[in-house]
Enzyme design. Structure first.
Site, PDB file in Angstrom:
ATOM      1  N   HIS A 116      40.165  37.980  35.249  1.00 21.88           N
ATOM      2  CA  HIS A 116      40.906  38.373  36.457  1.00 21.88           C
ATOM      3  C   HIS A 116      40.477  39.776  36.862  1.00 21.88           C
ATOM      4  O   HIS A 116      40.212  40.618  36.010  1.00 21.88           O
ATOM      5  CB  HIS A 116      42.423  38.369  36.169  1.00 21.88           C
ATOM      6  CG  HIS A 116      43.264  38.338  37.398  1.00 21.88           C
ATOM      7  ND1 HIS A 116      43.562  39.455  38.112  1.00 21.88           N
ATOM      8  CD2 HIS A 116      43.831  37.299  38.054  1.00 21.88           C
ATOM      9  CE1 HIS A 116      44.309  39.126  39.153  1.00 21.88           C
ATOM     10  NE2 HIS A 116      44.483  37.812  39.144  1.00 21.88           N
TER      11      HIS A 116
ATOM     12  N   ASP B 180      45.560  30.032  36.609  1.00 14.42           N
ATOM     13  CA  ASP B 180      44.975  28.705  36.855  1.00 14.42           C
ATOM     14  C   ASP B 180      44.649  27.938  35.592  1.00 14.42           C
ATOM     15  O   ASP B 180      44.208  26.788  35.671  1.00 14.42           O
ATOM     16  CB  ASP B 180      43.689  28.883  37.684  1.00 14.42           C
ATOM     17  CG  ASP B 180      44.018  29.421  39.067  1.00 14.42           C
ATOM     18  OD1 ASP B 180      43.439  30.458  39.451  1.00 14.42           O
ATOM     19  OD2 ASP B 180      44.886  28.829  39.729  1.00 14.42           O
TER      20      ASP B 180
ATOM     21  N   HIS C 117      38.752  31.897  43.230  1.00 14.56           N
ATOM     22  CA  HIS C 117      40.136  32.275  43.585  1.00 14.56           C
ATOM     23  C   HIS C 117      41.042  31.055  43.339  1.00 14.56           C
ATOM     24  O   HIS C 117      41.087  30.529  42.248  1.00 14.56           O
ATOM     25  CB  HIS C 117      40.139  32.764  45.039  1.00 14.56           C
ATOM     26  CG  HIS C 117      41.395  33.406  45.542  1.00 14.56           C
ATOM     27  ND1 HIS C 117      42.441  33.802  44.748  1.00 14.56           N
ATOM     28  CD2 HIS C 117      41.772  33.721  46.817  1.00 14.56           C
ATOM     29  CE1 HIS C 117      43.398  34.339  45.491  1.00 14.56           C
ATOM     30  NE2 HIS C 117      43.022  34.288  46.752  1.00 14.56           N
TER      31      HIS C 117
HETATM   32  C1  SDX Z   1      43.098  33.845  41.057  1.00 20.06           C
HETATM   33  O1  SDX Z   1      43.235  38.504  42.725  1.00 20.06           O
HETATM   34  C2  SDX Z   1      44.217  37.761  42.376  1.00 20.06           C
HETATM   35  O2  SDX Z   1      45.303  38.224  42.173  1.00 20.06           O
HETATM   36  C3  SDX Z   1      43.895  36.247  42.319  1.00 20.06           C
HETATM   37  C4  SDX Z   1      44.986  35.354  41.762  1.00 20.06           C
HETATM   38  C5  SDX Z   1      46.174  35.276  42.700  1.00 20.06           C
HETATM   39  O3  SDX Z   1      47.275  34.921  42.230  1.00 20.06           O
HETATM   40  O4  SDX Z   1      45.974  35.456  43.946  1.00 20.06           O
HETATM   41  O5  SDX Z   1      45.417  35.824  40.501  1.00 20.06           O
HETATM   42  C6  SDX Z   1      44.488  33.909  41.622  1.00 20.06           C
HETATM   43  O6  SDX Z   1      42.175  33.809  41.831  1.00 20.06           O
HETATM   44  C7  SDX Z   1      42.910  33.890  39.575  1.00 20.06           C
HETATM   45  C8  SDX Z   1      41.390  33.903  39.156  1.00 20.06           C
HETATM   46  C9  SDX Z   1      40.897  32.452  39.218  1.00 20.06           C
HETATM   47  N1  SDX Z   1      39.434  32.394  39.048  1.00 20.06           N
HETATM   48  C10 SDX Z   1      38.884  31.915  37.904  1.00 20.06           C
HETATM   49  O7  SDX Z   1      39.542  31.568  36.918  1.00 20.06           O
HETATM   50  C11 SDX Z   1      37.380  31.776  37.958  1.00 20.06           C
HETATM   51  C12 SDX Z   1      36.763  32.300  36.648  1.00 20.06           C
HETATM   52  N2  SDX Z   1      36.964  33.758  36.613  1.00 20.06           N
HETATM   53  C13 SDX Z   1      35.872  34.585  37.104  1.00 20.06           C
HETATM   54  O8  SDX Z   1      35.077  34.047  38.095  1.00 20.06           O
HETATM   55  C14 SDX Z   1      36.273  36.054  37.265  1.00 20.06           C
HETATM   56  O9  SDX Z   1      36.938  36.410  36.112  1.00 20.06           O
HETATM   57  C15 SDX Z   1      37.097  36.465  38.457  1.00 20.06           C
HETATM   58  C16 SDX Z   1      36.522  36.001  39.757  1.00 20.06           C
HETATM   59  C17 SDX Z   1      38.490  35.937  38.335  1.00 20.06           C
HETATM   60  C18 SDX Z   1      37.151  38.006  38.468  1.00 20.06           C
HETATM   61  O10 SDX Z   1      35.903  38.460  38.819  1.00 20.06           O
HETATM   62  P1  SDX Z   1      35.532  40.020  38.758  1.00 20.06           P
HETATM   63  O11 SDX Z   1      36.730  40.871  38.651  1.00 20.06           O
HETATM   64  O12 SDX Z   1      34.576  40.286  39.865  1.00 20.06           O
HETATM   65  O13 SDX Z   1      34.826  40.144  37.354  1.00 20.06           O
HETATM   66  P2  SDX Z   1      33.305  39.883  37.121  1.00 20.06           P
HETATM   67  O14 SDX Z   1      32.938  38.576  37.738  1.00 20.06           O
HETATM   68  O15 SDX Z   1      32.556  41.090  37.522  1.00 20.06           O
HETATM   69  O16 SDX Z   1      33.271  39.697  35.542  1.00 20.06           O
HETATM   70  C19 SDX Z   1      33.252  40.839  34.703  1.00 20.06           C
HETATM   71  C20 SDX Z   1      32.438  40.398  33.495  1.00 20.06           C
HETATM   72  C21 SDX Z   1      31.090  39.784  33.891  1.00 20.06           C
HETATM   73  O17 SDX Z   1      30.201  40.016  32.818  1.00 20.06           O
HETATM   74  P3  SDX Z   1      29.116  41.257  32.997  1.00 20.06           P
HETATM   75  O18 SDX Z   1      28.325  40.967  34.257  1.00 20.06           O
HETATM   76  O19 SDX Z   1      29.962  42.507  33.090  1.00 20.06           O
HETATM   77  O20 SDX Z   1      28.288  41.159  31.711  1.00 20.06           O
HETATM   78  O21 SDX Z   1      33.155  39.336  32.819  1.00 20.06           O
HETATM   79  C22 SDX Z   1      32.395  38.127  32.865  1.00 20.06           C
HETATM   80  C23 SDX Z   1      31.356  38.297  33.962  1.00 20.06           C
HETATM   81  O22 SDX Z   1      30.193  37.530  33.676  1.00 20.06           O
HETATM   82  N3  SDX Z   1      33.331  37.071  33.209  1.00 20.06           N
HETATM   83  C24 SDX Z   1      33.348  35.856  32.667  1.00 20.06           C
HETATM   84  C25 SDX Z   1      34.442  35.208  33.256  1.00 20.06           C
HETATM   85  N4  SDX Z   1      35.039  36.023  34.129  1.00 20.06           N
HETATM   86  C26 SDX Z   1      34.359  37.168  34.102  1.00 20.06           C
HETATM   87  N5  SDX Z   1      32.559  35.265  31.759  1.00 20.06           N
HETATM   88  C27 SDX Z   1      32.870  33.989  31.427  1.00 20.06           C
HETATM   89  N6  SDX Z   1      33.895  33.290  31.934  1.00 20.06           N
HETATM   90  C28 SDX Z   1      34.713  33.867  32.854  1.00 20.06           C
HETATM   91  N7  SDX Z   1      35.725  33.190  33.371  1.00 20.06           N
END
Ligand code: SDX
Length: 425
Positions: free
Chosen positions: A306, A364, A265
């Site tokens: 996201h 971010d 997050h």
């Molecule tokens: C913020 O919710 C909000 O609005 C939050 C926010 C706000 O203003 O409040 O926007 C702020 O938190 C932004 C997000 C910051 N976090 C990151 O940048 C961390 C990296 N991102 C990931 O951890 C992930 O994308 C999340 C946590 C942001 C979202 O997670 P989800 O929706 O649960 O998605 P997921 O983890 O299930 O991913 C879906 C797929 C997966 O692959 P499969 O299992 O389907 O094969 O996408 C892949 C993930 O492995 N994936 C990534 C990835 N993010 C998702 N692969 C590589 N790098 C990434 N960053």
């Protein structure tokens, strides 16, 4: 509301009629609240398809990359507004008139000092404590100081508390930084605008004058605006759930800060900059993109992906533009980390893995480069996010507490042991 209905048919049972409601924008919702009476719960870990509340503050269209605050697009606010005006908009629901704005600025200005006793609270922390750990503690401790306006049933008390939080959070954030570097706390100056005052408290010392750069102050204010609110994200949902128990607002905001700290997050901005530093050179980008795609490698591209945006996060677009402007204005447009970020973004967005999973840069991804250019240390990145998001948290808290509400109490799918007796001795 609509007169549309959904019917849930469970084998061998009469269909269960479920009302459907429509909002102003976005998906309709199916009201499943009477499912429990029929012996069923819905199951949605991570709340990927669950609307937990009704709200009029912020709207996100993840497919189109749209973010509206009380109907105003974030791009237009970033270009034409400023952070305190966005604070007023989020809390009160409308842009302020010129008179309302100057009155609001003056009100915030008269609440910027923290209670002197709070400075002793910092003393309990080690100097190398992460500033977010200090912020969790100190913001929660505010509830020990402001009993004069903590009857959450009184709108004026809620307004005073919101003003106090918006006004004091920069002071506490700067204090957490000063404490970590062993420098004395710097009192706020009410002759400075909000962002300039924060930078002054961060970087001034008693030994010499410190003049805030207007370029950096404008960039700081833009960053605050871009982080102000974002609908029902994890930390805002935490604040709402804490508020639903009628906990005091300071405790609710402290809970939001704790939730924001996670690298999935708000902690992603700190993790993203550390990732860019670890990548070290544009020639290493392909290796890290390959690692991000490797299921056996826990590495993820921080600042990418996201839960809601399956298109560009509109904040990332504005952040990238701001990054460009600030680096050029500071004469560091060859900033290596910015070059690595641009290369990483290009490679990832051309890679089928990221395209298929609709993974784009989020808020971010570029923010850390700007914060570093401003001189903010990495450990303070998530503190800056919490500082800016405080208005979003308290606006959602106020929206919930202003209407009739019930304590939030989700159910579960129990997969543990059936009843069993304690073994006889
Ligand atoms: C913020 O919710 C909000 O609005 C939050 C926010 C706000 O203003 O409040 O926007 C702020 O938190 C932004 C997000 C910051 N976090 C990151 O940048 C961390 C990296 N991102 C990931 O951890 C992930 O994308 C999340 C946590 C942001 C979202 O997670 P989800 O929706 O649960 O998605 P997921 O983890 O299930 O991913 C879906 C797929 C997966 O692959 P499969 O299992 O389907 O094969 O996408 C892949 C993930 O492995 N994936 C990534 C990835 N993010 C998702 N692969 C590589 N790098 C990434 N960053």
């Amino acid at each position: 509301m609509t007169d549309k209905k959904a019917y849930l048919t469970i084998e061998g049972q009469e269909p269960i009629e479920l009302p459907i409601y429509s909002g102003t924008l976005g998906a309709d919702v199916i009201d499943i609240s009477n499912l429990g009476a029929n012996g069923y719960f819905t199951f949605d870990p991570g709340f990927t398809s669950t609307a937990a509340c009704e709200s009029a503050i912020t709207y996100i269209d993840g497919d189109k990359g749209v973010l509206l605050h009380r109907g105003y697009p974030i791009e237009q606010l970033a270009e034409n507004s400023d952070f305190l005006e966005v604070c007023y908009l989020l809390f009160y629901g409308e842009l302020p008139t010129a008179e309302q704005k100057s009155e609001f600025i003056e009100t915030i200005g008269t609440h910027t000092m923290a209670h002197e006793q709070l400075s002793f609270f910092f003393r309990g922390f080690r100097r190398d404590a992460h500033p977010m750990s200090i912020m969790c503690g100190v913001v929660g401790a505010l509830s020990a100081f402001y009993h004069d306006a903590m009857d959450i049933t009184i709108p004026r008390h809620r307004e005073i508390t919101a003003n106090r939080l918006v006004a004091k959070i920069p002071t506490l954030a700067a204090m957490s930084y000063k404490y970590s570097i062993g420098q004395p706390f710097v009192y706020p100056r009410n002759d400075l605008d909000y962002a300039s005052n924060f930078l002054y408290m961060m970087f001034a010392t008693p030994c010499e004058d410190y003049v805030v750069s207007p370029i950096l102050a404008k960039a700081m204010d833009r960053i605050f605006m871009l982080h102000a609110d974002h609908e029902q994200n994890a930390s805002t949902s935490t604040v709402r759930l804490a508020g639903s128990s009628q906990a005091n607002p300071f405790a609710c905001i402290a809970a939001g800060i704790a939730t924001l700290w996670g690298p999935a997050h708000g902690g992603a901005n700190e993790a993203c900059l550390e990732m860019l530093i670890e990548i070290g050179d544009e020639s290493n980008v392909d290796e890290y993109v390959a690692r991000a795609k490797d299921k056996n490698d826990p590495f993820r591209l921080m600042g990418f992906g996201h839960r809601v945006y399956k298109n560009y996060d509109p904040r990332a677009t504005v952040m990238q533009k701001t990054c460009d402007e600030v680096l050029k204005e500071l004469g560091i447009d060859d900033e290596p980390l910015f070059r690595i970020a641009r290369k990483l973004e290009k490679v990832a967005l051309e890679d089928p893995y990221f395209v298929e999973k609709k993974l784009y840069p989020n808020v971010d991804f570029y923010s850390g480069i700007i914060l570093r250019a401003i001189g903010i240390p990495t450990t303070m990145f998530t503190v800056i996010f919490a500082l800016a998001r405080t208005i979003g948290w308290i606006s959602h808290w106020n929206e919930m507490v202003s209407e009739p509400y019930r304590i939030g109490r989700p159910r579960q799918l129990y997969t543990g042991h059936e009843k069993r007796d304690y073994p006889k001795k």
